[in-house]
Design a protein around this motif. Structure first.
Motif, PDB file in Angstrom:
ATOM      1  N   GLU A 140       5.468   5.599  -4.826  1.00 20.12           N
ATOM      2  CA  GLU A 140       4.121   5.032  -4.975  1.00 20.12           C
ATOM      3  C   GLU A 140       3.591   4.538  -3.628  1.00 20.12           C
ATOM      4  OE1 GLU A 140       2.632   0.948  -6.880  1.00 20.12           O
ATOM      5  OE2 GLU A 140       3.469   2.317  -8.363  1.00 20.12           O
ATOM      6  N   GLU A 141       4.439   3.852  -2.869  1.00 21.77           N
ATOM      7  CA  GLU A 141       4.024   3.330  -1.565  1.00 21.77           C
ATOM      8  C   GLU A 141       3.736   4.469  -0.590  1.00 21.77           C
ATOM      9  OE1 GLU A 141       3.269   0.171  -1.178  1.00 21.77           O
ATOM     10  OE2 GLU A 141       4.015  -0.257  -3.185  1.00 21.77           O
ATOM     11  N   LEU A 142       4.570   5.502  -0.596  1.00 25.10           N
ATOM     12  CA  LEU A 142       4.328   6.646   0.280  1.00 25.10           C
ATOM     13  C   LEU A 142       3.023   7.351  -0.073  1.00 25.10           C
ATOM     14  CD1 LEU A 142       7.927   8.128   0.566  1.00 25.10           C
ATOM     15  CD2 LEU A 142       6.619   6.957   2.363  1.00 25.10           C
ATOM     16  N   GLU A 143       2.743   7.465  -1.362  1.00 22.23           N
ATOM     17  CA  GLU A 143       1.488   8.101  -1.778  1.00 22.23           C
ATOM     18  C   GLU A 143       0.281   7.274  -1.326  1.00 22.23           C
ATOM     19  OE1 GLU A 143      -1.425  10.488  -2.830  1.00 22.23           O
ATOM     20  OE2 GLU A 143       0.664  11.044  -2.602  1.00 22.23           O
ATOM     21  N   LEU A 144       0.380   5.936  -1.388  1.00 20.29           N
ATOM     22  CA  LEU A 144      -0.714   5.101  -0.876  1.00 20.29           C
ATOM     23  C   LEU A 144      -0.935   5.346   0.613  1.00 20.29           C
ATOM     24  CD1 LEU A 144      -0.283   1.608  -2.568  1.00 20.29           C
ATOM     25  CD2 LEU A 144      -2.186   3.194  -2.828  1.00 20.29           C
ATOM     26  N   ALA A 145       0.153   5.433   1.383  1.00 16.95           N
ATOM     27  CA  ALA A 145       0.029   5.685   2.820  1.00 16.95           C
ATOM     28  C   ALA A 145      -0.593   7.068   3.072  1.00 16.95           C
ATOM     29  CB  ALA A 145       1.391   5.577   3.500  1.00 16.95           C
ATOM     30  N   ARG A 146      -0.122   8.075   2.323  1.00 17.27           N
ATOM     31  CA  ARG A 146      -0.695   9.416   2.478  1.00 17.27           C
ATOM     32  C   ARG A 146      -2.184   9.397   2.144  1.00 17.27           C
ATOM     33  NH1 ARG A 146       3.777  10.863  -0.867  1.00 17.27           N
ATOM     34  NH2 ARG A 146       5.531  11.404   0.452  1.00 17.27           N
ATOM     35  N   ALA A 167     -11.784   0.730   4.486  1.00 16.56           N
ATOM     36  CA  ALA A 167     -10.442   1.072   4.960  1.00 16.56           C
ATOM     37  C   ALA A 167     -10.167   0.379   6.291  1.00 16.56           C
ATOM     38  CB  ALA A 167     -10.312   2.584   5.117  1.00 16.56           C
ATOM     39  N   LYS A 168      -9.139  -0.419   6.325  1.00 19.24           N
ATOM     40  CA  LYS A 168      -8.702  -1.119   7.543  1.00 19.24           C
ATOM     41  C   LYS A 168      -7.201  -0.907   7.693  1.00 19.24           C
ATOM     42  CE  LYS A 168     -12.655  -3.391   8.042  1.00 19.24           C
ATOM     43  NZ  LYS A 168     -13.641  -2.854   8.911  1.00 19.24           N
ATOM     44  N   ALA A 169      -6.741  -0.832   8.923  1.00 20.80           N
ATOM     45  CA  ALA A 169      -5.309  -0.685   9.154  1.00 20.80           C
ATOM     46  C   ALA A 169      -4.929  -1.430  10.422  1.00 20.80           C
ATOM     47  CB  ALA A 169      -4.933   0.796   9.291  1.00 20.80           C
ATOM     48  N   SER A 170      -3.698  -1.832  10.468  1.00 21.47           N
ATOM     49  CA  SER A 170      -3.176  -2.510  11.639  1.00 21.47           C
ATOM     50  C   SER A 170      -1.688  -2.209  11.755  1.00 21.47           C
ATOM     51  CB  SER A 170      -3.380  -4.020  11.502  1.00 21.47           C
ATOM     52  OG  SER A 170      -2.708  -4.706  12.545  1.00 21.47           O
ATOM     53  N   PHE A 194      -5.849  -2.376  -2.259  1.00 19.94           N
ATOM     54  CA  PHE A 194      -4.401  -2.462  -2.055  1.00 19.94           C
ATOM     55  C   PHE A 194      -4.124  -3.116  -0.710  1.00 19.94           C
ATOM     56  CE2 PHE A 194      -4.425   1.395  -4.849  1.00 19.94           C
ATOM     57  CZ  PHE A 194      -3.668   0.861  -5.875  1.00 19.94           C
ATOM     58  N   LEU A 195      -3.178  -4.044  -0.687  1.00 19.04           N
ATOM     59  CA  LEU A 195      -2.722  -4.691   0.543  1.00 19.04           C
ATOM     60  C   LEU A 195      -1.211  -4.557   0.596  1.00 19.04           C
ATOM     61  CD1 LEU A 195      -4.770  -7.986   0.150  1.00 19.04           C
ATOM     62  CD2 LEU A 195      -5.359  -6.041   1.600  1.00 19.04           C
ATOM     63  N   ARG A 196      -0.667  -4.219   1.761  1.00 15.06           N
ATOM     64  CA  ARG A 196       0.773  -4.081   1.910  1.00 15.06           C
ATOM     65  C   ARG A 196       1.204  -4.774   3.185  1.00 15.06           C
ATOM     66  NH1 ARG A 196      -0.023  -2.844  -2.578  1.00 15.06           N
ATOM     67  NH2 ARG A 196       0.831  -1.107  -3.733  1.00 15.06           N
ATOM     68  N   PHE A 197       2.420  -5.308   3.179  1.00  9.15           N
ATOM     69  CA  PHE A 197       2.979  -5.982   4.336  1.00  9.15           C
ATOM     70  C   PHE A 197       4.484  -5.808   4.306  1.00  9.15           C
ATOM     71  CE2 PHE A 197       5.227  -9.732   5.863  1.00  9.15           C
ATOM     72  CZ  PHE A 197       4.738  -9.856   7.156  1.00  9.15           C
ATOM     73  N   PHE A 198       5.074  -5.491   5.446  1.00  6.87           N
ATOM     74  CA  PHE A 198       6.523  -5.511   5.545  1.00  6.87           C
ATOM     75  C   PHE A 198       6.915  -5.706   7.002  1.00  6.87           C
ATOM     76  CE2 PHE A 198       5.470  -1.019   5.926  1.00  6.87           C
ATOM     77  CZ  PHE A 198       6.278  -0.569   6.963  1.00  6.87           C
TER      78      PHE A 198
END
Length: 189
Positions: free
Chosen positions: A113-119, A132-135, A175-179
């Protein structure tokens, strides 16, 4: 400013089992994106029968992930909402073997699921325009500074966290992701 949700460490095998089912993950995602729903509305949205959904809704309720909305429910039709929580995965050394295996299983199906969001982001970011924002970043931190950074991030996330029924006009689910992870495998570098 929103109240910060209660922190919940996910170390209980029952809670991990409740989260370990893909349909339950889809239910939680739907409630998070669209707000309260009944098993009938979830059935239409997720393509599952209401009996199956009722079972999974009860499992999520019993483990404290969703709750019934008594003021909206009538007769046999129950309305459900997601309970706002700051869910945290415990470190591996805090879990017994069964819980670690359950967490590994959850992580395994969440990876796709996470890989599909990134794709999707890299494929469609131009179409999303200013939505769409990215950092990406690289810094040098101690373990204690990572903890401090994470808590500051969680505070910021909480400050901007809104349920669908409390969102500002024009708001969309985002969607927001952090790692974090070490930049090298060598612990000395």
């Amino acid at each position: 400013m929103a109240n910060r949700p209660a922190i919940r460490q996910l170390s209980d095998p029952g809670a991990l089992k409740a989260l370990g089912h893909p349909l339950r993950q889809r239910i939680l995602q739907h409630l998070g994106m669209h707000g309260p729903a009944t098993s009938t509305t979830l059935s239409r949205a997720l393509g599952e029968n209401t009996g199956t959904l009722s079972y999974h809704l009860r499992q999520l309720e019993q483990n404290g992930f969703i709750e019934d909305i008594p003021e909206r429910s009538n007769g046999r039709e129950r309305w459900w909402r997601q309970i706002s929580r700051d869910l945290r995965w415990p470190s591996a050394d805090e879990l017994d073997e069964e819980s670690q295996q359950l967490l590994d299983e959850i992580t395994e199906f969440k990876v796709e699921e996470e890989l599909e969001l990134a794709r999707r982001f890299f494929r469609d970011h131009r179409r999303y325009g200013e939505w769409a924002k990215a950092s990406r970043g690289l810094t040098h931190l101690t373990r204690e500074e990572i903890d401090e950074f994470f808590e500051a991030y969680m505070e910021l996330l909480s400050r901007f966290s809104r349920a669908p029924d409390n969102a500002s006009p024009g708001a969309r689910p985002v969607f927001l992701r952090f790692f974090t992870m070490p930049a090298s495998e060598d612990p000395s570098s």
